[in-house]
Motif scaffolding. Structure first.
Motif, short mmCIF file in Angstrom:
data_model
loop_
_atom_site.label_atom_id
_atom_site.label_comp_id
_atom_site.label_asym_id
_atom_site.label_seq_id
_atom_site.Cartn_x
_atom_site.Cartn_y
_atom_site.Cartn_z
N GLU A 191 0.83 -1.20 0.00
CA GLU A 191 0.00 0.00 0.00
C GLU A 191 0.87 1.26 0.00
OE1 GLU A 191 -3.96 0.57 2.37
OE2 GLU A 191 -2.30 1.19 3.67
N ALA A 192 2.05 1.15 0.60
CA ALA A 192 2.98 2.28 0.64
C ALA A 192 3.77 2.42 -0.66
CB ALA A 192 3.94 2.13 1.81
N GLY A 193 3.47 1.57 -1.66
CA GLY A 193 4.09 1.67 -2.95
C GLY A 193 5.37 0.89 -3.13
N ARG A 194 5.66 0.00 -2.17
CA ARG A 194 6.90 -0.75 -2.26
C ARG A 194 6.70 -2.08 -2.99
NH1 ARG A 194 10.61 1.99 0.89
NH2 ARG A 194 12.01 1.00 -0.61
N GLN A 195 7.76 -2.55 -3.63
CA GLN A 195 7.76 -3.87 -4.26
C GLN A 195 7.93 -4.90 -3.15
OE1 GLN A 195 11.34 -4.92 -6.15
NE2 GLN A 195 10.63 -6.95 -6.77
N VAL A 196 7.01 -5.87 -3.08
CA VAL A 196 6.99 -6.81 -1.97
C VAL A 196 7.14 -8.24 -2.49
CG1 VAL A 196 5.66 -7.71 -0.02
CG2 VAL A 196 5.50 -5.28 -0.64
N LEU A 197 8.05 -8.97 -1.88
CA LEU A 197 8.23 -10.39 -2.17
C LEU A 197 7.96 -11.17 -0.89
CD1 LEU A 197 9.18 -12.76 -3.99
CD2 LEU A 197 11.51 -12.29 -3.18
N VAL A 198 7.14 -12.22 -0.98
CA VAL A 198 6.81 -13.09 0.15
C VAL A 198 7.41 -14.46 -0.09
CG1 VAL A 198 4.94 -14.19 1.44
CG2 VAL A 198 4.69 -11.82 0.66
N LEU A 199 8.11 -14.99 0.88
CA LEU A 199 8.62 -16.36 0.82
C LEU A 199 7.77 -17.24 1.74
CD1 LEU A 199 12.51 -15.90 1.06
CD2 LEU A 199 11.08 -15.99 -0.99
N GLU A 200 7.19 -18.28 1.19
CA GLU A 200 6.35 -19.21 1.95
C GLU A 200 6.95 -20.60 1.86
OE1 GLU A 200 4.59 -21.06 4.06
OE2 GLU A 200 2.97 -19.59 3.91
N ALA A 201 7.29 -21.18 3.02
CA ALA A 201 7.94 -22.48 3.04
C ALA A 201 7.05 -23.59 2.51
CB ALA A 201 8.41 -22.82 4.46
N ALA A 202 5.74 -23.46 2.71
CA ALA A 202 4.81 -24.51 2.33
C ALA A 202 4.44 -24.43 0.85
CB ALA A 202 3.53 -24.39 3.17
N PRO A 203 3.97 -25.53 0.27
CA PRO A 203 3.39 -25.45 -1.07
C PRO A 203 2.10 -24.64 -1.03
CG PRO A 203 3.08 -27.64 -0.14
CD PRO A 203 3.98 -26.91 0.80
N ARG A 204 1.63 -24.23 -2.19
CA ARG A 204 0.43 -23.38 -2.26
C ARG A 204 -0.75 -24.00 -1.52
NH1 ARG A 204 -3.42 -21.17 -1.73
NH2 ARG A 204 -4.59 -19.69 -3.01
N SER A 205 -0.92 -25.31 -1.63
CA SER A 205 -2.07 -25.97 -1.02
C SER A 205 -2.00 -26.01 0.50
CB SER A 205 -2.20 -27.40 -1.56
OG SER A 205 -1.04 -28.16 -1.21
N GLN A 206 -0.83 -25.73 1.08
CA GLN A 206 -0.67 -25.78 2.53
C GLN A 206 -0.15 -24.45 3.09
OE1 GLN A 206 1.97 -29.15 3.02
NE2 GLN A 206 0.28 -30.61 3.02
N ALA A 207 -0.32 -23.40 2.34
CA ALA A 207 0.22 -22.10 2.73
C ALA A 207 -0.58 -21.49 3.87
CB ALA A 207 0.21 -21.15 1.52
N GLY A 208 0.04 -20.52 4.53
CA GLY A 208 -0.70 -19.73 5.51
C GLY A 208 -0.35 -19.97 6.94
N GLY A 209 0.66 -20.78 7.22
CA GLY A 209 1.05 -21.01 8.60
C GLY A 209 -0.10 -21.53 9.44
N ASN A 210 -0.17 -21.09 10.68
CA ASN A 210 -1.24 -21.52 11.57
C ASN A 210 -2.56 -20.83 11.28
OD1 ASN A 210 0.00 -23.51 13.13
ND2 ASN A 210 0.94 -21.98 14.47
N SER A 211 -2.52 -19.73 10.53
CA SER A 211 -3.76 -19.00 10.24
C SER A 211 -4.77 -19.88 9.53
CB SER A 211 -3.45 -17.76 9.39
OG SER A 211 -2.52 -16.92 10.05
N TYR A 212 -4.29 -20.75 8.67
CA TYR A 212 -5.17 -21.65 7.94
C TYR A 212 -5.93 -22.58 8.88
CZ TYR A 212 -6.61 -25.17 4.49
OH TYR A 212 -7.34 -26.03 3.70
#
Length: 490
Positions: free
Chosen positions: A26-47
């Protein structure tokens, strides 16, 4: 080895991490996210959560701009929940060990920050099935200060976060496990990560750790919390192994919060696949225990099932079960109580359940000592104060005056058939993390910040110890995630 670049790097893709990513983008920065899990298991404990988020509000009318419409609203009473209420609950359940500055930041910002997320496309609702009982007249009274949650629970929470990320141009790399923080001249410059058997680096102007605690690392659990924690069930993501916490400590970060305790709940001990199950997620928790009694394998009660509202005790009662012989206990109900149990938990296909027409038969089925069990139920039933009216929507004072006492919601276990649900300890997240300041900067032991390193979510310690008020974990993830993202962007 390949090298990626980003303005802001976020490690993790759970609720806190994604709030940081949204704020930085939102502040206009380029953002990269690294997620250890595969897409189907992403989201940490939030899922794995129910999406319940503890927030301040002034009652139902004040929430109608936030939650989805529901025809039950006209028959619902939602008591206000103030900053003072929130702070008092945090202080009470942590026995005063919550950081007062973090508490002030959380309670002051959560209401506005949830509305910020709604403007981005997150969706919320009143949690009828978890936080209110329907009266015979068809009305609903909400209780316990926890009233709002994500539409479709943790799955909906993550789905909405990832949709917003895609719409706003946040890049996410899945199956990308951060293994090392990189630094130059004392400042963090990014991470080294592993993906598909190869090693890569990210160079970033700022790095946000939203990579969780160490609850999936049995060795770290045993080291910091005690040997018995090696045997707890990891109820959430298997990817929160504490690697980034250890890396930050290697660079001189100070520990924050209580590294010796965690969020641990009663978890189905009879379900065949009860660890990190991405299909049933949080439905293996067993949270209707305030209505009945809990016994160990000797048939003895060992805690006050009605000490307080469920969402103020459930996160510490998993530990109590872990400490029993064999790390197992049984929740006991009779036919009069069984219809009140939460169907989304107690009616999962394959649920651990024993049903019998007599207490003797129930004990034999479950593996509880029949004589001890019979003695416990008999003395419990005789001690129930029936002069107080049973009301699950309030702390009704209907007590069982035995040892240990049951302070509220005491009902005799007398009407067959009888039910026993085996439970063990399910660890959700660890309370110890990194020490941060009001800008979510990671601090050293001398109080100075590690340049360009920020933390949020479970990676940021200080709010919780021994226990927490239900829904405050997601709330803290939102508030401190947004702060971390803004700070990293600046």
């Amino acid at each position: 080895m390949s090298t990626y670049t980003a303005d802001v790097l976020v490690v993790g893709a759970g609720n806190a991490a994604m709030c940081a990513a949204h704020a930085a983008r939102e502040a206009g920065r380029q953002v990269l996210v690294l997620e250890a899990a595969p897409r189907s298991q992403a989201g940490g404990n939030s899922y794995f959560t129910a999406g319940a988020t503890r927030m301040t509000h002034e009652g139902l009318e004040s929430l109608k701009d936030l939650v989805e419409p529901d025809e039950r609203h006209s028959r619902s009473e939602v008591p206000p929940y103030s900053k003072e209420d929130y702070a008092a609950d945090l202080k009470k359940v942590t026995m005063g060990r919550n950081d007062p500055d973090m508490t002030e930041i959380l309670t002051s910002n959560i209401s506005a920050d949830m509305r910020w997320l709604k403007t981005k496309g997150m969706r919320y609702r009143l949690m009828y099935e978890r936080q209110a009982y329907e009266t015979p007249e068809g009305a609903y009274l909400f209780w316990g200060g926890l009233h709002v949650g994500n539409v479709d629970g943790g799955e909906g929470l993550l789905r909405d976060h990832l949709r917003v990320a895609e719409e706003t141009g946040i890049e996410i790399l899945y199956e990308a496990r951060a293994v090392k923080l990189t630094e130059e001249a004392g400042a963090v410059t990014g991470v080294t990560f592993e993906r598909f058997g190869e090693e890569h680096t990210v160079r970033a102007e700022a790095t946000v750790l939203g990579s969780g605690g160490f609850e999936a690392n049995k060795e770290m659990r045993a080291e910091h919390m005690g040997a018995e924690w090696h045997h707890a069930i990891t109820r959430g993501t298997p990817f929160n192994t504490g690697t980034m916490l250890q890396e930050a400590l290697r660079l001189g970060a100070a520990k924050g919060g209580d590294w010796a305790s965690c969020h641990a709940t009663q978890w189905d001990a009879g379900y065949e696949d009860n660890e990190s199950n991405y299909e049933v997620t949080n439905r293996l928790t067993r949270q209707s225990y305030p209505l009945g009694i809990i016994v160990d394998r000797h048939g003895k009660r060992f805690l006050d099932e009605g000490a307080d509202f469920r969402n103020l005790t459930y996160a510490k009662y998993g530990k109590e079960v872990l400490m029993q012989p064999g790390a197992i206990a049984w929740q006991i109900f009779d036919a009069s109580l069984r219809p009140m149990l939460r169907s989304q938990e107690y009616e999962v296909p394959g649920v651990g359940e024993h049903v019998a027409d007599s207490l003797q038969e129930l004990a034999e089925q479950a593996g509880i000592d029949p004589a001890g069990f019979a003695e416990t139920v008999e003395s419990f039933n005789a001690s129930v104060d029936t002069s107080a009216e049973f009301n699950p929507n309030v702390k009704d004072g209907r007590a069982a005056r035995t040892e240990p006492p049951k302070s509220n919601w005491a009902n005799r276990i007398a009407e067959p058939p009888f039910y026993a649900y085996p439970v063990t300890c399910g660890i959700t997240f660890t309370f110890g993390g990194l020490k941060g300041d009001s800008r979510a900067r990671v601090l050293k032991e001398d109080g100075s910040p590690i340049p360009r390193l920020f933390a949020c979510g479970e990676a940021l310690g200080g709010l919780f110890s021994e226990n927490y008020p239900g829904g405050s974990g997601l709330a803290a993830g939102i508030v401190f995630g947004r702060i971390a993202g803004r700070s990293a962007a600046a």
